[in-house]
Design a protein around this motif. Structure first.
Motif, PDB file in Angstrom:
ATOM      1  N   MET A 103       0.836  -1.188   0.000  1.00 35.11           N
ATOM      2  CA  MET A 103       0.000   0.000   0.000  1.00 35.11           C
ATOM      3  C   MET A 103       0.877   1.247   0.000  1.00 35.11           C
ATOM      4  O   MET A 103       2.034   1.197   0.393  1.00 35.11           O
ATOM      5  N   HIS A 104       0.279   2.346  -0.407  1.00 38.00           N
ATOM      6  CA  HIS A 104       0.941   3.631  -0.237  1.00 38.00           C
ATOM      7  C   HIS A 104       0.943   3.962   1.258  1.00 38.00           C
ATOM      8  O   HIS A 104       0.020   3.594   1.988  1.00 38.00           O
ATOM      9  N   ALA A 105       1.946   4.665   1.704  1.00 46.31           N
ATOM     10  CA  ALA A 105       2.094   4.973   3.130  1.00 46.31           C
ATOM     11  C   ALA A 105       0.862   5.670   3.699  1.00 46.31           C
ATOM     12  O   ALA A 105       0.380   5.324   4.786  1.00 46.31           O
ATOM     13  N   HIS A 106       0.333   6.643   2.957  1.00 40.83           N
ATOM     14  CA  HIS A 106      -0.829   7.378   3.479  1.00 40.83           C
ATOM     15  C   HIS A 106      -2.065   6.483   3.577  1.00 40.83           C
ATOM     16  O   HIS A 106      -2.884   6.649   4.466  1.00 40.83           O
ATOM     17  N   GLU A 107      -2.193   5.519   2.653  1.00 38.51           N
ATOM     18  CA  GLU A 107      -3.324   4.598   2.714  1.00 38.51           C
ATOM     19  C   GLU A 107      -3.220   3.702   3.954  1.00 38.51           C
ATOM     20  O   GLU A 107      -4.196   3.505   4.675  1.00 38.51           O
ATOM     21  N   HIS A 108      -2.028   3.190   4.180  1.00 37.27           N
ATOM     22  CA  HIS A 108      -1.828   2.309   5.325  1.00 37.27           C
ATOM     23  C   HIS A 108      -2.031   3.062   6.634  1.00 37.27           C
ATOM     24  O   HIS A 108      -2.667   2.557   7.565  1.00 37.27           O
TER      25      HIS A 108
END
Length: 144
Positions: A103-108
């Motif tokens: 996942m992208h960091a912001h999504e996680h």
């Protein structure tokens, strides 16, 4: 339990009783491999307790709030059951954290915040139910 002098918020004797009670809860939950350590340091400000797992081991460090001695018995029981229940989903947390690789960091980060909130609400609900049963209060009284 760590050895040493009494802690300001819990005596060594009380810490031993807490360990005995949590051990009974772990056995009721079919989780006999866990070792619980009541830590000398208090839990974070604003919390009644927290439990941290020692990585890759069945060892958990239990931190209690500075005002632990002043809490009513029913609150202590519920808090200890609550923290014990967190040990059930430790591996699920690890799976969730492994998903960060996909996942992208912001999504996680966003999903992690929501996951933690929902997990905490679930554990709160279960702790209230379990702590309210006669056998749990009896186990607490037997350990004290």
């Amino acid at each position: 339990m760590r050895c040493g002098a009494d802690m300001a918020h819990v005596s060594r004797k009380e810490a031993g009783k807490i360990v005995a009670f949590v051990r009974r809860m772990l056995n009721l939950l079919h989780m006999p491999l866990w070792t619980i350590l009541v830590m000398e340091e208090p839990s974070e400000e604003g919390t009644l307790a927290c439990i941290d797992v020692v990585d890759q081991r069945y060892v958990a460090q239990l931190y209690l709030c500075e005002r632990w001695k002043d809490l009513p018995k029913h609150t202590k029981i519920e808090v200890l059951v609550h923290e014990t229940l967190h040990l059930i989903h430790v591996r699920v947390n690890d799976v969730f954290d492994d998903a960060a690789d996909y996942m992208h960091a912001h999504e996680h980060t966003s999903l992690r915040r929501r996951y933690r909130r929902e997990t905490e609400l679930m554990v709160d609900h279960l702790a209230k139910f379990i702590a309210g049963t006669h056998k749990v209060e009896e186990a607490y009284d037997d350990s004290h």
